[in-house]
Scaffold this active site. Structure first.
Site, PDB file in Angstrom:
ATOM      1  N   ARG A  50      12.315  32.186  34.310  1.00 47.20           N
ATOM      2  CA  ARG A  50      12.749  33.090  33.222  1.00 47.20           C
ATOM      3  C   ARG A  50      11.653  34.113  32.936  1.00 47.20           C
ATOM      4  NH1 ARG A  50      11.632  31.496  28.476  1.00 47.20           N
ATOM      5  NH2 ARG A  50      12.461  29.389  28.674  1.00 47.20           N
ATOM      6  N   TYR A 103      30.337  54.016  26.249  1.00 47.52           N
ATOM      7  CA  TYR A 103      31.087  52.883  26.796  1.00 47.52           C
ATOM      8  C   TYR A 103      31.572  52.006  25.631  1.00 47.52           C
ATOM      9  CZ  TYR A 103      31.846  48.261  28.774  1.00 47.52           C
ATOM     10  OH  TYR A 103      32.389  47.040  29.079  1.00 47.52           O
ATOM     11  N   ASP A 176      21.033  56.216  28.497  1.00 48.57           N
ATOM     12  CA  ASP A 176      21.798  55.348  29.389  1.00 48.57           C
ATOM     13  C   ASP A 176      22.222  56.221  30.568  1.00 48.57           C
ATOM     14  OD1 ASP A 176      23.810  54.000  30.745  1.00 48.57           O
ATOM     15  OD2 ASP A 176      24.559  52.992  28.951  1.00 48.57           O
ATOM     16  N   LYS A 201      26.728  49.066  38.307  1.00 46.95           N
ATOM     17  CA  LYS A 201      27.412  50.274  38.780  1.00 46.95           C
ATOM     18  C   LYS A 201      26.716  50.835  40.028  1.00 46.95           C
ATOM     19  CE  LYS A 201      29.882  49.599  35.049  1.00 46.95           C
ATOM     20  NZ  LYS A 201      29.484  48.291  34.549  1.00 46.95           N
TER      21      LYS A 201
END
Ligand code: P1T
Length: 384
Positions: A50, A103, A176, A201
């Site tokens: 992690r 979005y 973004d 994406k």
């Protein structure tokens, strides 16, 4: 080293030391934990996956190289990156000034989680209008949040001009950059402080991994984000890190073809009698065309358009396509198409959608890298 060389090589120098294997492609380090000889000396700097993992580190170096940044961080989704960013840089009572067209999932996270549950405030403005944006800044504004181009209306905001305003007011500017990928736009070079991506994406590019990324060069901000990447724990898995590295290697080739195909599709749609309006920043008729030409090195592969006849025609058209997959998401090699009002932006109320221009006749296309002639043919037959 030139950009296209760097994004292929960064993070993956073959290790030719004694005992290493010289892997040309970074291995998938699945180990959740790393053994050490002495209590206070982690082997190779790794302790627990992690906190840090060699495959993820290789990706994070590549992510930084993509945006010409000093630092890159990989998360388990675009929204996990957004969540970690807001948890790191805002507190109750702070305000975020954001693009009105975003979005749908980002707006849902802002309004229904951070505002409703944690009292972080959000103001939405048309960030393509600089004077309107400047007027909306208040004393409690801590972040400006841009999508440019926006999802789904492809509105363009002037990053350089907004960065100047942000600096003057001591506000951090987040962009973004998901819709263009760093190949076509590098917001940090235009003055933005932080870049965020849904790597799901274009960066991964093959519709087979969900991930998110943050890139930046300010070390004090990076330290806060890095701390919370580990403390919150929404990290990208080693396997997804590997897939994303693999995707990045062809980013330049993919983006060039996405753009070439999108221009052809946009030109076709613009002249079709059943199409009322086409939103594509590469068309000279787009209101953001001049700024797009100035701040982007390409127009990308995303197009939205308004079909004549509203929702019933839109639904019939979408069901009649044969090549375009009727699916949410974008940026993969395969062409996708969707209905924002009923799919990606369904979490917004009809009023909220209509206030920004997301009508029931709006259709969003993610133009893939297939042969453009087949794509145009499919659109033509379905419009018929
Ligand atoms: O889906 P996820 O990886 O969590 O990324 C969220 C996200 C963030 N920013 C932008 C601009 C996005 O488009 C997305 C995700 N978008 C879709 C799934 C979509 O179909 O628009």
């Amino acid at each position: 080293m030139k950009y296209n060389t760097k994004i292929i090589q960064e993070g993956e120098k073959p290790n030719l030391k004694e005992g290493a294997y010289g892997d040309v492609s970074i291995p998938i380090h699945l180990s959740s934990t790393f053994a050490r000889k002495e209590v206070e000396t982690p082997t190779g700097g790794y302790e627990y996956s992690r906190s840090g993992n060699p495959t993820r580190s290789a990706l994070e170096k590549k992510l930084a190289a993509l945006e010409l940044a000093d630092f890159g961080l990989a998360f388990s989704s675009g929204l996990a990156a957004t969540t970690t960013l807001l948890l790191s840089l805002t507190k109750s009572g702070d305000r975020v000034l954001a693009s009105d067209d975003l979005y749908g999932g980002t707006k849902r996270l802002f309004n229904r989680v951070f505002d409703k549950q944690y009292s972080v405030k959000f103001s939405y403005v048309d960030t393509s209008n600089i004077s309107g944006l400047e007027k909306a800044i208040k004393s409690d504004t801590k972040l400006i949040w841009l999508e440019t181009p926006t999802n789904p209306l492809l509105k363009i905001s002037d990053i350089k001009a907004i960065a100047k305003i942000a600096k003057k007011n001591n506000i951090l500017l987040v962009v973004d950059n998901t819709f263009l990928s760093p190949y076509f736009q590098k917001p940090l070079t235009l003055g933005a402080d932080i870049v965020l991506h849904s790597t799901t994406k274009y960066i991964n590019g093959h519709c087979d991994s969900v991930g998110g990324a943050i890139m930046l060069s300010e070390s004090n901000v990076f330290e806060k984000l890095k701390f919370n990447q580990n403390a919150v724990g929404a990290i990208l898995s080693p396997f997804d890190s590997f897939l994303t590295i693999r995707g990045i290697k062809t980013l330049a080739l993919r983006m060039e073809r996405h753009q070439e195909n999108a221009l052809r599709v946009a030109n076709f749609l613009s002249t079709h009698p059943k199409v009322l309006k086409v939103y594509y920043p590469g068309l000279p008729t787009h209101p953001g065309y001049d700024i797009a030409k100035k701040q982007m090195t390409g127009f990308g592969g995303m197009i939205s358009f308004e079909i004549r006849g509203g929702i019933s025609t839109a639904k019939r058209f979408l069901s009649n396509l044969k090549l375009f997959a009727l699916a949410e998401s974008l940026g993969g090699v395969e062409s996708l198409i969707e209905h924002p009002a009923k799919m990606t932006h369904a979490s917004l109320s009809k009023q909220e959608r209509e206030a920004v221009g997301i009508t029931d006749g709006l259709i969003r296309v993610s133009v893939g890298i297939e042969d453009a002639r087949d794509l145009v043919k499919d659109l033509k037959q379905a419009l018929k």
